[in-house]
Write a protein that holds these residues in place. Structure first.
Motif, mmCIF file in Angstrom:
data_model
loop_
_atom_site.group_PDB
_atom_site.id
_atom_site.type_symbol
_atom_site.label_atom_id
_atom_site.label_comp_id
_atom_site.label_asym_id
_atom_site.label_seq_id
_atom_site.Cartn_x
_atom_site.Cartn_y
_atom_site.Cartn_z
ATOM 1 N N GLN A 58 0.705 -1.076 -0.019
ATOM 2 C CA GLN A 58 0.031 -0.011 -0.025
ATOM 3 C C GLN A 58 0.893 1.421 -0.131
ATOM 4 O O GLN A 58 1.642 1.190 0.660
ATOM 5 N N ALA A 95 -6.219 -2.714 -4.597
ATOM 6 C CA ALA A 95 -7.107 -3.653 -3.867
ATOM 7 C C ALA A 95 -7.929 -4.352 -4.768
ATOM 8 O O ALA A 95 -8.141 -5.657 -4.579
ATOM 9 N N GLU A 96 -8.577 -4.008 -6.033
ATOM 10 C CA GLU A 96 -9.207 -4.691 -6.820
ATOM 11 C C GLU A 96 -8.433 -5.599 -7.635
ATOM 12 O O GLU A 96 -8.797 -6.805 -7.598
ATOM 13 N N ASP A 97 -7.300 -5.193 -8.007
ATOM 14 C CA ASP A 97 -6.299 -6.115 -8.608
ATOM 15 C C ASP A 97 -6.020 -7.370 -7.962
ATOM 16 O O ASP A 97 -5.921 -8.397 -8.386
ATOM 17 N N ARG A 98 -5.572 -6.999 -6.617
ATOM 18 C CA ARG A 98 -5.120 -8.084 -5.681
ATOM 19 C C ARG A 98 -6.320 -8.886 -5.363
ATOM 20 O O ARG A 98 -5.937 -10.265 -5.331
ATOM 21 N N LYS A 99 -7.562 -8.694 -5.428
ATOM 22 C CA LYS A 99 -8.549 -9.396 -5.147
ATOM 23 C C LYS A 99 -8.881 -10.458 -6.297
ATOM 24 O O LYS A 99 -9.165 -11.650 -6.079
ATOM 25 N N TYR A 100 -8.500 -10.076 -7.571
ATOM 26 C CA TYR A 100 -8.622 -10.997 -8.841
ATOM 27 C C TYR A 100 -7.247 -11.992 -9.129
ATOM 28 O O TYR A 100 -7.297 -12.847 -9.668
ATOM 29 N N ARG A 102 -3.542 -13.040 -7.504
ATOM 30 C CA ARG A 102 -2.320 -13.305 -6.418
ATOM 31 C C ARG A 102 -1.203 -13.510 -7.047
ATOM 32 O O ARG A 102 -1.430 -14.816 -7.555
#
Length: 128
Positions: A58, A95-100, A102
């Motif tokens: 972050q 955060a959105e990218d990390r959600k989809y 990893r």
């Protein structure tokens, strides 16, 4: 209440770091920028300064609104700064990218075993 304070003390009081020594270490490692410049832990912060703090994945970009040298509650700490719109948008996108997605190696803390290596190769689609 003074007009300025040390940057490491402000970061600790604003609850970006749990301890002042962690804040000092982050500043020394160059993970904290003040007005787009690297600073030392003893550098003074004043109202209106732009602070960029990098913690793991972050990155926060905040404008200083208040100077407090003591660590208060989380609600008090949130009144000490205002996050920029660009920073909030970037953090939401990350955060959105990390959600989809990893990275498969992100969870590994040690060298992969032979079995781990095979699983990584299999997920990446390379066949050896």
């Amino acid at each position: 209440m003074s007009d300025t304070t040390r940057i490491d003390k402000w970061l600790w009081a604003a609850r970006f770091f749990k301890t002042r020594s962690l804040a000092t270490n982050a500043v020394e490692l160059g993970r904290v920028m003040q007005n787009e410049q690297r600073v030392k832990p003893a550098h003074n912060v004043k109202v209106g300064d732009l602070i960029e703090v990098q913690q793991a994945e972050q990155v926060w970009q905040v404008r200083v609104l208040r100077i407090l040298e003591i660590r208060g509650s989380a609600t008090v700490a949130q009144t000490m700064y205002e996050e920029t719109a660009e920073s909030a948008a970037k953090r939401a996108k990350v955060a959105e990218d990390r959600k989809y997605f990893r990275e498969p190696t992100a969870t590994m803390t040690v060298r992969p075993t032979k079995r781990d290596r095979r699983q990584l190769d299999q997920t990446r689609g390379s066949e050896s």
